[in-house]
Design a protein around this motif. Structure first.
Motif, PDB file in Angstrom:
ATOM      1  N   SER A 118     -13.039 -30.053  -5.316  1.00  0.00           N
ATOM      2  CA  SER A 118     -11.851 -29.208  -5.202  1.00  0.00           C
ATOM      3  C   SER A 118     -11.734 -28.212  -6.351  1.00  0.00           C
ATOM      4  O   SER A 118     -11.065 -27.195  -6.224  1.00  0.00           O
ATOM      5  N   VAL A 160      -5.311 -32.580  -9.427  1.00  0.00           N
ATOM      6  CA  VAL A 160      -6.445 -32.925 -10.292  1.00  0.00           C
ATOM      7  C   VAL A 160      -5.966 -33.793 -11.451  1.00  0.00           C
ATOM      8  O   VAL A 160      -6.562 -34.832 -11.766  1.00  0.00           O
ATOM      9  N   TRP A 202      -4.306 -30.416 -23.026  1.00  0.00           N
ATOM     10  CA  TRP A 202      -4.792 -29.497 -22.001  1.00  0.00           C
ATOM     11  C   TRP A 202      -3.799 -28.380 -21.699  1.00  0.00           C
ATOM     12  O   TRP A 202      -4.132 -27.432 -21.023  1.00  0.00           O
ATOM     13  N   THR A 222     -12.536 -34.713  -6.358  1.00  0.00           N
ATOM     14  CA  THR A 222     -11.880 -33.897  -7.376  1.00  0.00           C
ATOM     15  C   THR A 222     -12.797 -32.770  -7.833  1.00  0.00           C
ATOM     16  O   THR A 222     -12.383 -31.617  -7.939  1.00  0.00           O
ATOM     17  N   GLU A 249     -13.957 -45.135  -6.833  1.00  0.00           N
ATOM     18  CA  GLU A 249     -13.618 -44.011  -7.717  1.00  0.00           C
ATOM     19  C   GLU A 249     -14.710 -42.948  -7.742  1.00  0.00           C
ATOM     20  O   GLU A 249     -14.436 -41.789  -8.007  1.00  0.00           O
ATOM     21  N   GLU A 291      -5.313 -37.333 -10.315  1.00  0.00           N
ATOM     22  CA  GLU A 291      -6.536 -38.128 -10.198  1.00  0.00           C
ATOM     23  C   GLU A 291      -6.974 -38.634 -11.565  1.00  0.00           C
ATOM     24  O   GLU A 291      -7.346 -39.788 -11.745  1.00  0.00           O
ATOM     25  N   LEU A 292      -6.932 -37.741 -12.562  1.00  0.00           N
ATOM     26  CA  LEU A 292      -7.384 -38.117 -13.902  1.00  0.00           C
ATOM     27  C   LEU A 292      -6.486 -39.188 -14.503  1.00  0.00           C
ATOM     28  O   LEU A 292      -6.963 -40.133 -15.140  1.00  0.00           O
ATOM     29  N   TYR A 347     -16.558 -37.168 -17.608  1.00  0.00           N
ATOM     30  CA  TYR A 347     -16.386 -38.454 -16.918  1.00  0.00           C
ATOM     31  C   TYR A 347     -16.409 -38.252 -15.400  1.00  0.00           C
ATOM     32  O   TYR A 347     -17.104 -38.963 -14.681  1.00  0.00           O
ATOM     33  N   MET A 348     -15.659 -37.252 -14.958  1.00  0.00           N
ATOM     34  CA  MET A 348     -15.622 -36.955 -13.524  1.00  0.00           C
ATOM     35  C   MET A 348     -17.015 -36.679 -13.002  1.00  0.00           C
ATOM     36  O   MET A 348     -17.428 -37.194 -11.966  1.00  0.00           O
ATOM     37  N   LYS A 351     -13.747 -40.599  -5.057  1.00  0.00           N
ATOM     38  CA  LYS A 351     -12.560 -39.839  -5.475  1.00  0.00           C
ATOM     39  C   LYS A 351     -12.926 -38.744  -6.483  1.00  0.00           C
ATOM     40  O   LYS A 351     -12.454 -37.616  -6.414  1.00  0.00           O
ATOM     41  N   MET A 352     -13.792 -39.111  -7.448  1.00  0.00           N
ATOM     42  CA  MET A 352     -14.184 -38.133  -8.457  1.00  0.00           C
ATOM     43  C   MET A 352     -14.990 -36.999  -7.825  1.00  0.00           C
ATOM     44  O   MET A 352     -14.833 -35.841  -8.189  1.00  0.00           O
ATOM     45  N   ILE A 374      -8.210 -41.565 -17.624  1.00  0.00           N
ATOM     46  CA  ILE A 374      -9.105 -40.858 -18.547  1.00  0.00           C
ATOM     47  C   ILE A 374      -8.403 -39.668 -19.180  1.00  0.00           C
ATOM     48  O   ILE A 374      -9.020 -38.693 -19.556  1.00  0.00           O
ATOM     49  N   VAL A 383     -13.589 -34.158 -17.870  1.00  0.00           N
ATOM     50  CA  VAL A 383     -14.472 -33.412 -16.971  1.00  0.00           C
ATOM     51  C   VAL A 383     -15.850 -34.069 -16.926  1.00  0.00           C
ATOM     52  O   VAL A 383     -16.445 -34.248 -15.856  1.00  0.00           O
ATOM     53  N   GLN A 399      -7.223 -42.473 -12.970  1.00  0.00           N
ATOM     54  CA  GLN A 399      -8.460 -43.047 -13.509  1.00  0.00           C
ATOM     55  C   GLN A 399      -8.286 -43.527 -14.948  1.00  0.00           C
ATOM     56  O   GLN A 399      -9.168 -44.163 -15.498  1.00  0.00           O
TER      57      GLN A 399
END
Lengths: 316, 286
Positions: free
Chosen positions: A289, B123, B171, A286, A279, B126-127, A52-53, A282-283, B132, A50, B130
């Motif tokens: 959303s 979501v 998670w 995310t 990215e 996406e992670l 990082y995003m 993109k982040m 992560i 989270v 990446q």
């Protein structure tokens, strides 16, 4: 003299031992440091995606390419968000998402309250069997019932409309309905019957008692069920994609198509370096959303946490 | 008096009738219908759905021809066998830590429950894209490098999966942590005092008092974890079911067969894990 000195030393030794290790092994300093250390460390790893995003969503292209910049972007860069907002079509999608999540959540909560009340307050034949069946529905994967439901909804001509979510929810067969029925069952079992019995003696009917006495008492259970139901419907993308097709969309579904939509909106051949999808964008998408959910969560988190207590699965 | 009783039971039935109707229409009938479809070849024509009885061909196809499905099934089972115990142990540890008298307990609880709110399929995807979903900077450690150099072999594959997706696995544990905390807080403090007077250390009273009384909750959490893990929308099996559903040459019939196989496997996994745990629990604690 010697003796009293060792006694003194002993006293210091015991005192410091008590300070570091505590009287019972769970209240000393070392133990506290260990507990906090573990919680903070694990908490950081847990939240790392989270964080990082959040950081990457504020990074401009220069910051992204610069290996020196890890945690703190050089500037407060909001372009990613304007682009992501554009791609997701944020506000109209948000309205649509609320439409397809709030209404089924309300229906599911209302029906779960009625059913939970019926199971908690009345005795009838076959109640045990019914209860076991309610719990059993929890382990049936939605995929097994999905195809017949799809055919059925197709015949009713309600594919692509909210009814495909509303109908099962309104009959207690929505997402994880069993859990909500269980929450209300436990709740109504725990509240004392006295008030309802008094009303009954005064001549009130069962339905009037339910609406005027039982429901107002059940406000905590109602809030909890609604919130969980809301979040679960929000995050449901598999069934939503199948039942809604292209007719209705939600923020998570838009996020799923993010790359495709972006490329349509900002074609690569325009040759502008800044228009490439990176990215950071993109982040930002995310984050956007999940932002509504985060806001709801931070306002109402007490209810989520208590909800597990209320479900009574820990036994009373 | 008897009349009142029957009246009461009728009212009770009236209250639960929405569920009974809904169960019949939206769960029981679809269950049977998809079982029926799984033995059929389904064709969609303009005049409606046409079915042709083909016995066990769909099931045969799933296990003999459809290599993707069996591969994904075994991978799913392997990953589940290692993920579920990790989730249970992790949530138990966090619950025990949060059950201490500490400051900011509310804040920590909020943090550890957060993933339940935000971890939807897109979501998470996406992670994962990446990279992560793992411990920060893990790729610098020797063990990770050693594993990536030789990704073959059963154990290496599993370890690599574990390292790459550690945060994602953890998670899944938000609800389970809260269930354990709720159970821990309901426990009688006097038992601990009694154990202490009898000379039990904290370590001993954890194994002999805390764990046995948490035992039912461990079973509940195992069931919850397996179910949630199996129905998560990134699960490659349910993705496979969806693609086959809209494929011309396989269609609804084959997809139904796949979903039934999956259902039976989940049920079997639940039965086995709960059965094994209750047997072991009985032996240990009674």
């Amino acid at each position: 003299m010697q003796n009293s000195k060792t006694q003194q030393l002993d006293k210091y030794y015991l005192k410091s031992k008590r300070f570091f290790l505590g009287m019972q092994g769970t209240d000393g300093l070392l133990f506290k440091v260990l507990v906090y250390g573990l919680l903070v460390g694990i908490g950081f790893v847990y939240l790392f995606p989270v964080i990082y995003m959040g950081i990457f969503s504020f990074k401009s292209l220069d910051d992204l390419l610069n290996p020196m910049i890890n945690w703190i972007p050089t500037q407060f860069y909001l372009d990613n968000y304007t682009k992501a907002n554009h791609v997701l079509n944020f506000f109209s999608t948000l309205m649509e998402t609320l439409y397809v999540t709030v209404l089924p959540a309300i229906a599911q909560t209302a029906v779960a309250a009625v059913i939970g009340y019926g199971l908690a307050r009345f005795e009838f034949r076959g109640k045990k069997v019914l209860f076991v069946l309610v719990l059993a529905t929890f382990i049936i994967p939605p995929q097994v019932t999905m195809i017949p439901r799809y055919i059925f909804f197709n015949e009713l001509n309600i594919l692509g409309s909210l009814k495909a979510f509303m109908l099962p929810a309104a009959f207690g067969q929505g997402l994880n309905s069993a859990i909500f029925i269980l929450i209300f069952y436990q709740f109504f079992r725990m509240v004392p019957k006295a008030l309802e019995e008094a009303a009954q003696i005064d001549g009130a009917g069962h339905f009037r008692i339910f609406f005027t006495i039982a429901l107002p008492m059940a406000v905590p259970a109602i809030i909890i069920s609604f919130l969980f139901s809301f979040v679960w419907y929000w995050n449901e993308t598999y069934l939503a994609a199948i039942y809604f097709g292209d007719a209705l969309t939600t923020l998570p579904l838009q996020l799923q198509k993010f790359v495709a939509t972006y490329e349509k909106m900002f074609p690569a051949e325009m040759g502008l370096e800044g228009n490439q999808l990176n990215e950071g964008i993109k982040m930002a998408g995310t984050i956007l959303s999940i932002l509504p959910l985060l806001i709801v969560y931070f306002i109402t988190q007490r209810w989520f946490v208590e909800g597990v207590d209320r479900s009574g699965i820990t036994g009373e | 008096m008897k009349g009142l009783k029957t009246k009461n039971s009728l009212v009770g039935l009236l209250f639960v009738s929405p569920w009974i109707i809904g169960f019949a229409i939206f769960t029981a009938f679809p269950l049977l219908y998809s079982l029926f479809l799984s033995f059929q070849k389904v064709k969609i024509t303009t005049s409606g759905i046409q079915t042709e009885f083909i016995r066990f061909e769909n099931f045969q196809y799933a296990f003999v021809v459809d290599a993707i499905y069996t591969e994904r099934l075994t991978k799913y089972l392997e990953e589940m066998i290692i993920s579920v115990p990790i989730i249970i142990v992790f949530s138990l540890i966090i619950a025990l830590l949060l059950n201490q008298r500490i400051k900011f307990r509310g804040m920590f609880r909020t943090i550890f429950f957060l993933p339940v709110i935000i971890a939807s399929g897109p979501v998470m995807k996406e992670l994962i894209d990446q990279g992560i979903t793992t411990i920060p900077t893990i790729e610098k450690y020797a063990i990770y490098q050693a594993l990536t150099e030789s990704p073959d072999g059963f154990l290496n594959g599993i370890l690599l999966y574990l390292i790459k997706n550690l945060i994602m696995i953890l998670w899944f544990s938000g609800v389970q942590i809260l269930i354990f905390i709720a159970a821990l807080q309901k426990m009688d403090k006097q038992i601990y005092e009694a154990a202490k007077i009898d000379g039990a250390s904290n370590w001993e009273s954890f194994w002999k008092v805390t764990l046995p009384s948490l035992f039912p909750m461990i079973i509940v959490n195992t069931i919850y974890t397996i179910v949630m893990y199996s129905m998560f929308s990134l699960n490659p099996i349910i993705e496979h079911i969806q693609t086959n559903m809209f494929k011309v040459d396989t269609g609804f019939g084959y997809a139904s067969a796949l979903s039934w196989i999956y259902f039976l496997i989940i049920a079997l996994a639940l039965a086995l894990s709960v059965g094994a745990m209750t047997l072991k629990g009985k032996k240990n604690y009674n």
